[in-house]
Every structure is written in structure tokens, then in C-alpha cells.
Design a protein around this motif. Structure first.
Motif, PDB file in Angstrom:
ATOM      1  N   ASP A 141       0.809  -1.209  -0.503  1.00  0.00           N
ATOM      2  CA  ASP A 141       0.181   0.172   0.129  1.00  0.00           C
ATOM      3  C   ASP A 141       0.440   0.975  -0.043  1.00  0.00           C
ATOM      4  OD1 ASP A 141      -2.173  -1.200  -0.461  1.00  0.00           O
ATOM      5  OD2 ASP A 141      -2.039  -1.503   1.729  1.00  0.00           O
ATOM      6  N   GLN A 142       2.406   1.135   0.661  1.00  0.00           N
ATOM      7  CA  GLN A 142       3.222   2.332  -0.070  1.00  0.00           C
ATOM      8  C   GLN A 142       3.258   3.206  -1.255  1.00  0.00           C
ATOM      9  OE1 GLN A 142       5.880   1.111   2.965  1.00  0.00           O
ATOM     10  NE2 GLN A 142       6.230   3.104   3.766  1.00  0.00           N
ATOM     11  N   LEU A 143       3.194   1.998  -2.530  1.00  0.00           N
ATOM     12  CA  LEU A 143       3.454   2.553  -3.341  1.00  0.00           C
ATOM     13  C   LEU A 143       2.130   3.858  -3.717  1.00  0.00           C
ATOM     14  CD1 LEU A 143       3.456  -1.092  -5.215  1.00  0.00           C
ATOM     15  CD2 LEU A 143       5.359   0.823  -5.079  1.00  0.00           C
ATOM     16  N   MET A 144       0.979   3.421  -2.763  1.00  0.00           N
ATOM     17  CA  MET A 144       0.194   4.815  -3.322  1.00  0.00           C
ATOM     18  C   MET A 144       0.610   6.339  -2.961  1.00  0.00           C
ATOM     19  SD  MET A 144      -2.920   4.319  -3.575  1.00  0.00           S
ATOM     20  CE  MET A 144      -4.296   4.875  -3.195  1.00  0.00           C
ATOM     21  N   ASP A 145       1.742   6.113  -1.993  1.00  0.00           N
ATOM     22  CA  ASP A 145       3.172   7.464  -1.754  1.00  0.00           C
ATOM     23  C   ASP A 145       3.984   7.720  -2.917  1.00  0.00           C
ATOM     24  OD1 ASP A 145       2.068   7.835   0.714  1.00  0.00           O
ATOM     25  OD2 ASP A 145       3.032   6.731   1.544  1.00  0.00           O
ATOM     26  N   VAL A 146       4.455   7.370  -3.672  1.00  0.00           N
ATOM     27  CA  VAL A 146       4.644   6.992  -5.418  1.00  0.00           C
ATOM     28  C   VAL A 146       3.964   8.366  -6.288  1.00  0.00           C
ATOM     29  CG1 VAL A 146       5.909   6.065  -7.170  1.00  0.00           C
ATOM     30  CG2 VAL A 146       6.032   5.070  -5.015  1.00  0.00           C
ATOM     31  N   THR A 147       3.992   9.246  -7.007  1.00  0.00           N
ATOM     32  CA  THR A 147       3.590   9.891  -7.571  1.00  0.00           C
ATOM     33  C   THR A 147       3.376   9.142  -8.899  1.00  0.00           C
ATOM     34  OG1 THR A 147       4.732  12.393  -6.338  1.00  0.00           O
ATOM     35  CG2 THR A 147       3.543  12.404  -9.055  1.00  0.00           C
ATOM     36  N   GLY A 148       2.217   8.803  -9.189  1.00  0.00           N
ATOM     37  CA  GLY A 148       1.877   8.633 -10.885  1.00  0.00           C
ATOM     38  C   GLY A 148       1.522   7.466 -10.041  1.00  0.00           C
ATOM     39  N   ILE A 149       1.387   7.215  -8.443  1.00  0.00           N
ATOM     40  CA  ILE A 149       0.862   5.116  -9.214  1.00  0.00           C
ATOM     41  C   ILE A 149      -1.007   5.991  -8.055  1.00  0.00           C
ATOM     42  CG2 ILE A 149       0.768   3.251  -7.529  1.00  0.00           C
ATOM     43  CD1 ILE A 149       3.658   3.303  -8.120  1.00  0.00           C
ATOM     44  N   GLY A 150      -2.177   5.752  -8.440  1.00  0.00           N
ATOM     45  CA  GLY A 150      -2.768   5.968  -7.960  1.00  0.00           C
ATOM     46  C   GLY A 150      -4.004   4.737  -7.154  1.00  0.00           C
ATOM     47  N   SER A 151      -5.208   4.362  -6.686  1.00  0.00           N
ATOM     48  CA  SER A 151      -5.604   3.285  -6.218  1.00  0.00           C
ATOM     49  C   SER A 151      -5.737   2.762  -7.686  1.00  0.00           C
ATOM     50  CB  SER A 151      -7.112   3.541  -5.216  1.00  0.00           C
ATOM     51  OG  SER A 151      -7.861   4.860  -6.467  1.00  0.00           O
ATOM     52  N   LYS A 152      -6.450   2.641  -8.534  1.00  0.00           N
ATOM     53  CA  LYS A 152      -6.633   2.270  -9.219  1.00  0.00           C
ATOM     54  C   LYS A 152      -5.221   1.169 -10.050  1.00  0.00           C
ATOM     55  CE  LYS A 152     -10.350   4.136 -11.641  1.00  0.00           C
ATOM     56  NZ  LYS A 152     -11.367   5.135 -12.300  1.00  0.00           N
ATOM     57  N   THR A 153      -4.366   1.882 -10.327  1.00  0.00           N
ATOM     58  CA  THR A 153      -3.151   1.449 -10.804  1.00  0.00           C
ATOM     59  C   THR A 153      -2.317   0.303  -9.418  1.00  0.00           C
ATOM     60  OG1 THR A 153      -2.580   4.172 -12.293  1.00  0.00           O
ATOM     61  CG2 THR A 153      -0.601   2.241 -11.463  1.00  0.00           C
ATOM     62  N   LEU A 154      -2.967   0.584  -8.711  1.00  0.00           N
ATOM     63  CA  LEU A 154      -2.103  -0.506  -7.158  1.00  0.00           C
ATOM     64  C   LEU A 154      -2.743  -1.176  -7.697  1.00  0.00           C
ATOM     65  CD1 LEU A 154       0.209  -0.726  -4.977  1.00  0.00           C
ATOM     66  CD2 LEU A 154      -2.556   0.807  -3.571  1.00  0.00           C
ATOM     67  N   GLU A 155      -4.529  -0.956  -7.700  1.00  0.00           N
ATOM     68  CA  GLU A 155      -5.304  -2.702  -7.744  1.00  0.00           C
ATOM     69  C   GLU A 155      -4.017  -3.352  -9.072  1.00  0.00           C
ATOM     70  OE1 GLU A 155      -7.130  -4.139  -5.134  1.00  0.00           O
ATOM     71  OE2 GLU A 155      -6.470  -1.939  -4.025  1.00  0.00           O
ATOM     72  N   LYS A 156      -4.203  -2.750  -9.690  1.00  0.00           N
ATOM     73  CA  LYS A 156      -3.580  -4.073 -11.757  1.00  0.00           C
ATOM     74  C   LYS A 156      -2.895  -4.456 -10.861  1.00  0.00           C
ATOM     75  CE  LYS A 156      -5.148   0.357 -14.936  1.00  0.00           C
ATOM     76  NZ  LYS A 156      -5.709   0.840 -15.227  1.00  0.00           N
ATOM     77  N   MET A 157      -1.840  -3.546  -9.514  1.00  0.00           N
ATOM     78  CA  MET A 157      -0.256  -3.653  -9.440  1.00  0.00           C
ATOM     79  C   MET A 157      -0.212  -5.158  -8.386  1.00  0.00           C
ATOM     80  SD  MET A 157       1.633  -0.407  -9.277  1.00  0.00           S
ATOM     81  CE  MET A 157       2.411  -1.215  -8.805  1.00  0.00           C
ATOM     82  N   ARG A 158      -1.994  -4.738  -7.608  1.00  0.00           N
ATOM     83  CA  ARG A 158      -1.582  -5.492  -6.036  1.00  0.00           C
ATOM     84  C   ARG A 158      -1.445  -7.281  -6.012  1.00  0.00           C
ATOM     85  NH1 ARG A 158      -3.162  -4.191  -1.733  1.00  0.00           N
ATOM     86  NH2 ARG A 158      -3.532  -2.172  -2.618  1.00  0.00           N
ATOM     87  N   GLU A 159      -1.654  -7.555  -7.545  1.00  0.00           N
ATOM     88  CA  GLU A 159      -1.266  -9.334  -8.083  1.00  0.00           C
ATOM     89  C   GLU A 159       0.489  -9.471  -8.239  1.00  0.00           C
ATOM     90  OE1 GLU A 159      -3.449 -11.648  -7.130  1.00  0.00           O
ATOM     91  OE2 GLU A 159      -4.805 -10.004  -6.108  1.00  0.00           O
ATOM     92  N   GLN A 160       0.853  -8.894  -8.572  1.00  0.00           N
ATOM     93  CA  GLN A 160       2.186  -9.266  -9.255  1.00  0.00           C
ATOM     94  C   GLN A 160       3.213  -8.915  -8.491  1.00  0.00           C
ATOM     95  OE1 GLN A 160       2.175  -7.146 -13.444  1.00  0.00           O
ATOM     96  NE2 GLN A 160      -0.116  -6.744 -13.034  1.00  0.00           N
ATOM     97  N   VAL A 161       3.075  -8.006  -7.000  1.00  0.00           N
ATOM     98  CA  VAL A 161       4.084  -7.361  -5.954  1.00  0.00           C
ATOM     99  C   VAL A 161       3.625  -7.576  -4.786  1.00  0.00           C
ATOM    100  CG1 VAL A 161       4.347  -5.027  -7.461  1.00  0.00           C
ATOM    101  CG2 VAL A 161       2.855  -4.768  -5.358  1.00  0.00           C
ATOM    102  N   LYS A 162       5.055  -8.336  -4.036  1.00  0.00           N
ATOM    103  CA  LYS A 162       5.258  -8.498  -2.876  1.00  0.00           C
ATOM    104  C   LYS A 162       5.994  -7.045  -1.658  1.00  0.00           C
ATOM    105  CE  LYS A 162       8.380 -12.399  -3.483  1.00  0.00           C
ATOM    106  NZ  LYS A 162       8.464 -13.534  -3.151  1.00  0.00           N
ATOM    107  N   VAL A 163       6.185  -7.739  -0.576  1.00  0.00           N
ATOM    108  CA  VAL A 163       7.502  -7.116  -0.293  1.00  0.00           C
ATOM    109  C   VAL A 163       7.636  -8.180   1.234  1.00  0.00           C
ATOM    110  CG1 VAL A 163       7.178  -5.455   1.687  1.00  0.00           C
ATOM    111  CG2 VAL A 163       5.654  -4.918   0.048  1.00  0.00           C
ATOM    112  N   GLU A 164       8.690  -8.109   0.889  1.00  0.00           N
ATOM    113  CA  GLU A 164       9.130  -9.279   1.936  1.00  0.00           C
ATOM    114  C   GLU A 164      10.630  -8.551   2.796  1.00  0.00           C
ATOM    115  OE1 GLU A 164      11.345 -12.024  -0.379  1.00  0.00           O
ATOM    116  OE2 GLU A 164       9.199 -13.296  -0.539  1.00  0.00           O
TER     117      GLU A 164
END
Length: 164
Positions: A141-164
Motif C-alpha cells: 500500500d505504500q506504493l500509493m505514496d509514489v507520484t503517478g500511482i493511484g488506487s486504480k493503478t495499485l489494484e492492477k499491480m497488487r497481484e504482481q508485487v510483494k514486500v519481503e
């Protein structure tokens, strides 16, 4: 010449202004509450290793951890026995562990980030720059703090990324 007031504010106009101000105040409070809940979730995820953020909701994984623990007991003849037959095979408990193709945003290279849907070269560089600024991501969810990434873009990305 100055017999008339510059603006004429009727009770109807005043009511519209008051309603608009109330709506703006309500929206502001809702956004503040949402940000507060996000920060609380991030703080809890950072301090307790047993919680994870999934689709914006915090879930407690401690119950799952109890189901996968094993107990080693020594038998009278000195041998060790385990109650969990899949203890020697960690992927037996989680069949998707070896097929996890999600990209770890804390270690991903510029090229790996560009392979994510909705991420181009500019956004990939912004993700890396933000990662350097904050040290590391503790939640997707911290990707929302990156300029250019909104909630719609984050939802598209969510299944492809992880945090470890």
C-alpha cells in the motif's frame, strides 16, 4: 453610485455555501481517518511479525502459524519424531511457495519494475527513488505514496508485487 451592495447574498445562497462547506469538512475528516488507519496498519505490520496487509485489510496470521508448527519429541530409544509429516518439506504446506512469481518491490531492479502492469520507466524510477527515501517498503500500500500511482493503478499491480 454605491447605493447597491456589490454582492447580494440571499438566504438560499447562504444555505448553499453552508452545505458545500459541510461537505468539504466531511470529506476532509474521512480522508484524515483513512490516512490514520493506514498509518496504524503500517505501524502494526512493522512491529508485529504476525500481521499482514491484504487488499488494504489487516489479517492476523498467528492462527496459521500455530497450524504449521511442529513438535519434536524424543522417543525412549533416543530418536526424534515429528508430529508433522511434511516438516522436512516446507513447500508441502504452501504449494504456491515455489511458484510465486510476484516481484519484491524492496529488491526489484529498474527492469523488473517495468515488467509490472501499469509501470513504465518514469514510474519505475519513482518507485526506486521513494524506496531509497524511506529505506524500504513495509507494505504494498505504500506504493500509493509514489507520484503517478493511484488506487486504480495499485489494484492492477497488487497481484504482481510483494514486500519481503
Amino acid at each position: 453610485m454605491r447605493d447597491k451592495p456589490r454582492t447580494l447574498l440571499t438566504p438560499g445562497h447562504a444555505l448553499v455555501v453552508i452545505v458545500l462547506l459541510m461537505a468539504i469538512l466531511g470529506l476532509s475528516l474521512a480522508l484524515i481517518m483513512q490516512q490514520s488507519m493506514n498509518l496504524t496498519a503500517i505501524a502494526n505490520a512493522g512491529t508485529s511479525g504476525s500481521s499482514a496487509t491484504v487488499s488494504g485489510k489487516e489479517t492476523d496470521n498467528s492462527a496459521n502459524a500455530d497450524n504449521t508448527t511442529q513438535t519434536n519429541e524424543e522417543t525412549p530409544n533416543g530418536e526424534h519424531s515429528t508430529d508433522n509429516p511434511s516438516a522436512n518439506n516446507p513447500s508441502a504446506n504452501n504449494p504456491s511457495a515455489s511458484t510465486d512469481t510476484r516481484i519484491n518491490i524492496n529488491t526489484a531492479s529498474f527492469e523488473e519494475l517495468q515488467s509490472i502492469t501499469g509501470v513504465g520507466p518514469v514510474t519505475a524510477q519513482r518507485i526506486i527513488d521513494h524506496r531509497k527515501a524511506i529505506g524500504r517498503y513495509s507494505s504494498v500500500d505504500q506504493l500509493m505514496d509514489v507520484t503517478g500511482i493511484g488506487s486504480k493503478t495499485l489494484e492492477k499491480m497488487r497481484e504482481q508485487v510483494k514486500v519481503e
